[in-house]
Design a protein around this motif. Structure first.
Motif, PDB file in Angstrom:
ATOM      1  N   GLU A 127      -3.806  50.503  11.920  1.00 46.19           N
ATOM      2  CA  GLU A 127      -2.567  51.279  11.833  1.00 46.19           C
ATOM      3  C   GLU A 127      -2.315  52.096  13.103  1.00 46.19           C
ATOM      4  O   GLU A 127      -1.176  52.247  13.525  1.00 46.19           O
ATOM      5  CB  GLU A 127      -2.598  52.201  10.614  1.00 46.19           C
ATOM      6  CG  GLU A 127      -2.538  51.488   9.279  1.00 46.19           C
ATOM      7  CD  GLU A 127      -1.280  50.648   9.136  1.00 46.19           C
ATOM      8  OE1 GLU A 127      -0.188  51.142   9.489  1.00 46.19           O
ATOM      9  OE2 GLU A 127      -1.395  49.488   8.681  1.00 46.19           O
ATOM     10  N   CYS A 128      -3.368  52.621  13.694  1.00 46.48           N
ATOM     11  CA  CYS A 128      -3.201  53.421  14.909  1.00 46.48           C
ATOM     12  C   CYS A 128      -2.650  52.582  16.054  1.00 46.48           C
ATOM     13  O   CYS A 128      -1.825  53.048  16.850  1.00 46.48           O
ATOM     14  CB  CYS A 128      -4.521  54.084  15.299  1.00 46.48           C
ATOM     15  SG  CYS A 128      -5.895  52.932  15.558  1.00 46.48           S
ATOM     16  N   GLN A 129      -3.077  51.326  16.125  1.00 47.13           N
ATOM     17  CA  GLN A 129      -2.584  50.435  17.167  1.00 47.13           C
ATOM     18  C   GLN A 129      -1.119  50.085  16.960  1.00 47.13           C
ATOM     19  O   GLN A 129      -0.344  49.973  17.905  1.00 47.13           O
ATOM     20  CB  GLN A 129      -3.431  49.163  17.194  1.00 47.13           C
ATOM     21  CG  GLN A 129      -4.892  49.402  17.517  1.00 47.13           C
ATOM     22  CD  GLN A 129      -5.745  48.168  17.303  1.00 47.13           C
ATOM     23  OE1 GLN A 129      -5.255  47.142  16.875  1.00 47.13           O
ATOM     24  NE2 GLN A 129      -7.028  48.293  17.576  1.00 47.13           N
ATOM     25  N   LYS A 130      -0.732  49.924  15.695  1.00 45.64           N
ATOM     26  CA  LYS A 130       0.647  49.538  15.383  1.00 45.64           C
ATOM     27  C   LYS A 130       1.653  50.612  15.784  1.00 45.64           C
ATOM     28  O   LYS A 130       2.764  50.298  16.204  1.00 45.64           O
ATOM     29  CB  LYS A 130       0.783  49.251  13.884  1.00 45.64           C
ATOM     30  CG  LYS A 130       0.013  48.044  13.397  1.00 45.64           C
ATOM     31  CD  LYS A 130       0.147  47.891  11.887  1.00 45.64           C
ATOM     32  CE  LYS A 130      -0.696  46.739  11.353  1.00 45.64           C
ATOM     33  NZ  LYS A 130      -0.613  46.655   9.870  1.00 45.64           N
ATOM     34  N   VAL A 131       1.271  51.875  15.649  1.00 44.45           N
ATOM     35  CA  VAL A 131       2.230  52.951  15.909  1.00 44.45           C
ATOM     36  C   VAL A 131       2.139  53.515  17.323  1.00 44.45           C
ATOM     37  O   VAL A 131       2.989  54.317  17.716  1.00 44.45           O
ATOM     38  CB  VAL A 131       2.057  54.106  14.895  1.00 44.45           C
ATOM     39  CG1 VAL A 131       2.259  53.606  13.481  1.00 44.45           C
ATOM     40  CG2 VAL A 131       0.681  54.760  15.040  1.00 44.45           C
ATOM     41  N   CYS A 132       1.133  53.130  18.091  1.00 44.60           N
ATOM     42  CA  CYS A 132       0.980  53.669  19.449  1.00 44.60           C
ATOM     43  C   CYS A 132       2.197  53.289  20.294  1.00 44.60           C
ATOM     44  O   CYS A 132       2.460  52.102  20.507  1.00 44.60           O
ATOM     45  CB  CYS A 132      -0.296  53.134  20.098  1.00 44.60           C
ATOM     46  SG  CYS A 132      -0.542  53.753  21.787  1.00 44.60           S
ATOM     47  N   PRO A 133       2.950  54.255  20.798  1.00 46.02           N
ATOM     48  CA  PRO A 133       4.191  53.951  21.530  1.00 46.02           C
ATOM     49  C   PRO A 133       3.991  53.584  22.995  1.00 46.02           C
ATOM     50  O   PRO A 133       4.939  53.179  23.661  1.00 46.02           O
ATOM     51  CB  PRO A 133       4.976  55.262  21.403  1.00 46.02           C
ATOM     52  CG  PRO A 133       3.916  56.310  21.382  1.00 46.02           C
ATOM     53  CD  PRO A 133       2.762  55.704  20.618  1.00 46.02           C
ATOM     54  N   THR A 134       2.773  53.731  23.518  1.00 49.51           N
ATOM     55  CA  THR A 134       2.578  53.501  24.950  1.00 49.51           C
ATOM     56  C   THR A 134       1.701  52.298  25.280  1.00 49.51           C
ATOM     57  O   THR A 134       1.674  51.868  26.429  1.00 49.51           O
ATOM     58  CB  THR A 134       1.926  54.736  25.600  1.00 49.51           C
ATOM     59  OG1 THR A 134       0.603  54.895  25.083  1.00 49.51           O
ATOM     60  CG2 THR A 134       2.734  55.993  25.322  1.00 49.51           C
ATOM     61  N   GLY A 135       0.959  51.774  24.300  1.00 49.63           N
ATOM     62  CA  GLY A 135       0.044  50.678  24.583  1.00 49.63           C
ATOM     63  C   GLY A 135      -1.356  51.159  24.911  1.00 49.63           C
ATOM     64  O   GLY A 135      -2.216  50.363  25.280  1.00 49.63           O
ATOM     65  N   LEU A 137      -3.456  52.181  22.810  1.00 49.60           N
ATOM     66  CA  LEU A 137      -4.241  51.505  21.775  1.00 49.60           C
ATOM     67  C   LEU A 137      -3.621  50.141  21.593  1.00 49.60           C
ATOM     68  O   LEU A 137      -2.452  50.022  21.242  1.00 49.60           O
ATOM     69  CB  LEU A 137      -4.201  52.281  20.450  1.00 49.60           C
ATOM     70  CG  LEU A 137      -4.671  53.728  20.495  1.00 49.60           C
ATOM     71  CD1 LEU A 137      -4.550  54.364  19.117  1.00 49.60           C
ATOM     72  CD2 LEU A 137      -6.100  53.814  21.001  1.00 49.60           C
ATOM     73  N   HIS A 138      -4.415  49.112  21.841  1.00 50.41           N
ATOM     74  CA  HIS A 138      -3.852  47.774  21.863  1.00 50.41           C
ATOM     75  C   HIS A 138      -4.858  46.763  21.341  1.00 50.41           C
ATOM     76  O   HIS A 138      -5.952  46.653  21.879  1.00 50.41           O
ATOM     77  CB  HIS A 138      -3.448  47.408  23.298  1.00 50.41           C
ATOM     78  CG  HIS A 138      -2.491  46.268  23.377  1.00 50.41           C
ATOM     79  ND1 HIS A 138      -1.134  46.455  23.519  1.00 50.41           N
ATOM     80  CD2 HIS A 138      -2.677  44.941  23.305  1.00 50.41           C
ATOM     81  CE1 HIS A 138      -0.532  45.274  23.553  1.00 50.41           C
ATOM     82  NE2 HIS A 138      -1.456  44.345  23.424  1.00 50.41           N
ATOM     83  N   ALA A 139      -4.498  46.033  20.282  1.00 49.87           N
ATOM     84  CA  ALA A 139      -5.390  45.011  19.732  1.00 49.87           C
ATOM     85  C   ALA A 139      -5.571  43.884  20.732  1.00 49.87           C
ATOM     86  O   ALA A 139      -4.659  43.528  21.470  1.00 49.87           O
ATOM     87  CB  ALA A 139      -4.822  44.461  18.427  1.00 49.87           C
ATOM     88  N   LYS A 145     -12.917  40.402  19.289  1.00 52.15           N
ATOM     89  CA  LYS A 145     -12.982  41.423  18.254  1.00 52.15           C
ATOM     90  C   LYS A 145     -11.683  42.215  18.305  1.00 52.15           C
ATOM     91  O   LYS A 145     -11.305  42.745  19.342  1.00 52.15           O
ATOM     92  CB  LYS A 145     -14.148  42.363  18.537  1.00 52.15           C
ATOM     93  CG  LYS A 145     -15.432  41.985  17.837  1.00 52.15           C
ATOM     94  CD  LYS A 145     -16.329  43.201  17.811  1.00 52.15           C
ATOM     95  CE  LYS A 145     -17.768  42.801  17.964  1.00 52.15           C
ATOM     96  NZ  LYS A 145     -18.654  43.959  18.020  1.00 52.15           N
ATOM     97  N   GLN A 146     -11.004  42.300  17.180  1.00 45.82           N
ATOM     98  CA  GLN A 146      -9.748  43.038  17.158  1.00 45.82           C
ATOM     99  C   GLN A 146      -9.972  44.524  17.422  1.00 45.82           C
ATOM    100  O   GLN A 146      -9.163  45.171  18.063  1.00 45.82           O
ATOM    101  CB  GLN A 146      -9.060  42.844  15.810  1.00 45.82           C
ATOM    102  CG  GLN A 146      -8.416  41.471  15.652  1.00 45.82           C
ATOM    103  CD  GLN A 146      -7.210  41.300  16.561  1.00 45.82           C
ATOM    104  OE1 GLN A 146      -6.448  42.211  16.764  1.00 45.82           O
ATOM    105  NE2 GLN A 146      -7.058  40.116  17.121  1.00 45.82           N
ATOM    106  N   ASN A 147     -11.062  45.045  16.899  1.00 48.50           N
ATOM    107  CA  ASN A 147     -11.305  46.477  17.014  1.00 48.50           C
ATOM    108  C   ASN A 147     -12.769  46.756  17.339  1.00 48.50           C
ATOM    109  O   ASN A 147     -13.654  46.069  16.858  1.00 48.50           O
ATOM    110  CB  ASN A 147     -10.972  47.182  15.698  1.00 48.50           C
ATOM    111  CG  ASN A 147      -9.552  46.946  15.248  1.00 48.50           C
ATOM    112  OD1 ASN A 147      -8.626  47.410  15.881  1.00 48.50           O
ATOM    113  ND2 ASN A 147      -9.381  46.230  14.154  1.00 48.50           N
ATOM    114  N   ASP A 148     -12.986  47.780  18.136  1.00 46.37           N
ATOM    115  CA  ASP A 148     -14.343  48.215  18.423  1.00 46.37           C
ATOM    116  C   ASP A 148     -14.246  49.644  18.930  1.00 46.37           C
ATOM    117  O   ASP A 148     -13.574  49.914  19.922  1.00 46.37           O
ATOM    118  CB  ASP A 148     -15.002  47.323  19.472  1.00 46.37           C
ATOM    119  CG  ASP A 148     -16.501  47.567  19.590  1.00 46.37           C
ATOM    120  OD1 ASP A 148     -16.954  48.670  19.248  1.00 46.37           O
ATOM    121  OD2 ASP A 148     -17.216  46.651  20.031  1.00 46.37           O
ATOM    122  N   THR A 149     -14.889  50.557  18.233  1.00 54.53           N
ATOM    123  CA  THR A 149     -14.853  51.954  18.658  1.00 54.53           C
ATOM    124  C   THR A 149     -15.780  52.212  19.839  1.00 54.53           C
ATOM    125  O   THR A 149     -15.755  53.297  20.419  1.00 54.53           O
ATOM    126  CB  THR A 149     -15.277  52.887  17.504  1.00 54.53           C
ATOM    127  OG1 THR A 149     -16.666  52.673  17.218  1.00 54.53           O
ATOM    128  CG2 THR A 149     -14.447  52.617  16.259  1.00 54.53           C
TER     129      THR A 149
END
Length: 216
Positions: A127-135, A137-139, A145-149
């Motif tokens: 969800e955080c990636q979907k709403v990030c307006p600047t890129g 956060l980007h999948a 791997k789609q996500n990795d902290t």
């Protein structure tokens, strides 16, 4: 300076195959936020070619600027965060990711999005990636791997399985089977399978697991 920023973003985005939409958003929104540390570091590096001179390959340009900036990630970012040198320039601290996080583990610190997993875990919902307006956060591509902290668990020597055996709570809660348990031993972690969600930390009732940024 504006020319350097534009060429840097273009080279970096193309090299990392970030979508055109993300590139557009990075130019229109993210470039408004400048980092004094990065500007100072890059200004001391070799200047970019002047008009009429040969332009180096995108990859070489990116490598040069990243090396010059020497920006190292020292705090956890939300999953999908791009490299720290660019994240600090593009993230505007808009709080969109913070508001959208169902686990409430994203906070804005010093104007940048930061992950706090002391009392929670990341569900990797995206969800955080979907709403990030600047890129910022980007999948990644589906094949990656789609996500990795970038966080990884560290197991304290007071681990109950090491001392007494028969405790597999951390391994049971790992969604990727990244933790292996052997009798009377510390858990073994598969660095590749782990995505740093911190479910293992939250599952341990003895608080012997700490999460730290990985250097891999």
């Amino acid at each position: 300076m504006a020319e350097k920023d534009e060429r840097y973003y273009k080279a970096y985005m193309e090299h990392k195959t970030i979508s055109r939409r993300g590139l557009f958003r990075a130019f229109t929104s993210g470039t408004k936020k400048a980092s004094a540390d990065i500007s100072s570091a890059t200004s001391s590096s070799r200047s970019l070619p002047k008009s009429g001179e040969a332009v180096p390959a995108d990859q070489d340009l990116v490598t040069e600027l990243v090396d010059a900036s020497q920006v190292v990630r020292v705090v956890a970012r939300p999953p999908g965060a791009i490299e720290e040198v660019l994240f600090q320039k593009i993230c505007t601290g808009c709080t969109e990711c913070e508001s959208s996080c169902p686990e409430k583990i994203i906070h804005i610190e010093s104007g940048l999005a930061q992950l706090d997993i002391d009392y929670g875990y990341c569900s990797m919902c995206g969800e955080c990636q979907k709403v990030c307006p600047t890129g910022a956060l980007h999948a990644k591509k589906p094949c990656d791997k789609q996500n990795d902290t970038e966080l990884r668990p560290n197991f304290n020597t007071n681990c109950q399985n090491r001392l007494f055996g028969e405790c597999e709570l951390c391994a049971e809660q790992c969604p990727h089977q990244a933790i292996a348990i052997a009798a009377l031993s510390l858990p073994k972690l598969d660095q590749v399978k782990c995505d740093g969600c911190s479910r293992c930390k939250q599952a341990c009732p003895f608080s012997v697991i700490t999460m730290g940024l990985s250097s891999h």
